[in-house]
Write a protein that holds these residues in place. Structure first.
Motif, PDB file in Angstrom:
ATOM      1  N   ARG A  56      -2.517   8.890  -0.651  1.00 43.04           N
ATOM      2  CA  ARG A  56      -3.530   9.951  -0.697  1.00 43.04           C
ATOM      3  C   ARG A  56      -4.738   9.589   0.164  1.00 43.04           C
ATOM      4  NH1 ARG A  56      -1.433  11.167  -5.787  1.00 43.04           N
ATOM      5  NH2 ARG A  56      -2.447   9.466  -6.874  1.00 43.04           N
ATOM      6  N   GLU A  57      -5.146   8.327   0.100  1.00 47.21           N
ATOM      7  CA  GLU A  57      -6.295   7.879   0.892  1.00 47.21           C
ATOM      8  C   GLU A  57      -6.001   7.961   2.391  1.00 47.21           C
ATOM      9  OE1 GLU A  57      -9.150   3.988   1.537  1.00 47.21           O
ATOM     10  OE2 GLU A  57      -7.874   4.070  -0.236  1.00 47.21           O
ATOM     11  N   ASP A  75       0.806  -1.213   0.000  1.00 54.33           N
ATOM     12  CA  ASP A  75       0.000   0.000   0.000  1.00 54.33           C
ATOM     13  C   ASP A  75       0.849   1.277   0.000  1.00 54.33           C
ATOM     14  OD1 ASP A  75       0.894  -0.236   2.592  1.00 54.33           O
ATOM     15  OD2 ASP A  75      -1.016   0.289   3.488  1.00 54.33           O
ATOM     16  N   ASN A 135       1.874   3.335  -2.283  1.00 50.42           N
ATOM     17  CA  ASN A 135       1.738   3.841  -3.643  1.00 50.42           C
ATOM     18  C   ASN A 135       0.958   5.150  -3.549  1.00 50.42           C
ATOM     19  OD1 ASN A 135      -1.233   3.345  -4.124  1.00 50.42           O
ATOM     20  ND2 ASN A 135      -0.568   1.247  -3.666  1.00 50.42           N
ATOM     21  N   PRO A 136       1.040   5.984  -4.551  1.00 48.62           N
ATOM     22  CA  PRO A 136       0.410   7.311  -4.460  1.00 48.62           C
ATOM     23  C   PRO A 136      -1.076   7.285  -4.099  1.00 48.62           C
ATOM     24  CG  PRO A 136       1.894   7.244  -6.325  1.00 48.62           C
ATOM     25  CD  PRO A 136       1.811   5.841  -5.784  1.00 48.62           C
ATOM     26  N   ASP A 137      -1.844   6.374  -4.678  1.00 52.35           N
ATOM     27  CA  ASP A 137      -3.279   6.337  -4.379  1.00 52.35           C
ATOM     28  C   ASP A 137      -3.546   5.969  -2.924  1.00 52.35           C
ATOM     29  OD1 ASP A 137      -4.017   7.085  -6.931  1.00 52.35           O
ATOM     30  OD2 ASP A 137      -4.191   5.019  -7.638  1.00 52.35           O
ATOM     31  N   ALA A 138      -2.855   4.981  -2.412  1.00 51.66           N
ATOM     32  CA  ALA A 138      -3.044   4.552  -1.025  1.00 51.66           C
ATOM     33  C   ALA A 138      -2.588   5.638  -0.054  1.00 51.66           C
ATOM     34  CB  ALA A 138      -2.294   3.254  -0.753  1.00 51.66           C
TER      35      ALA A 138
END
Length: 74
Positions: free
Chosen positions: A26-27, A19, A21-24
């Motif tokens: 950001r979340e 996890d 990674n940029p998306d995780a």
């Protein structure tokens, strides 16, 4: 790090979380903004938030935590 997946400080193998990674990330930041910041604000407004700078050496941070916990006993 200077060597791929090797810690510059201790020489141990570094791990990569799935996890990370940029998306995780950001979340996780969004969850922090929605859930944690309001709690901090609540206790700050009540005047009972104790903030400890954890970027300092361990001993001074520990001593400040201990002092604040001891003051709660009195």
């Amino acid at each position: 790090p200077k060597k791929y997946f090797i810690c510059d400080k201790c020489g141990k193998k570094l791990m990569h979380r799935e996890d990370d990674n940029p998306d995780a990330i950001r979340e996780r930041i969004e969850i922090y903004r929605k859930k944690t910041i309001p709690v901090i604000s609540h206790y700050r407004k009540k005047g009972i938030l104790i903030e400890i700078n954890a970027n300092k050496a361990i001993k001074p941070a520990y001593m400040k935590i201990k002092k604040n916990l001891n003051s709660l006993k009195n």
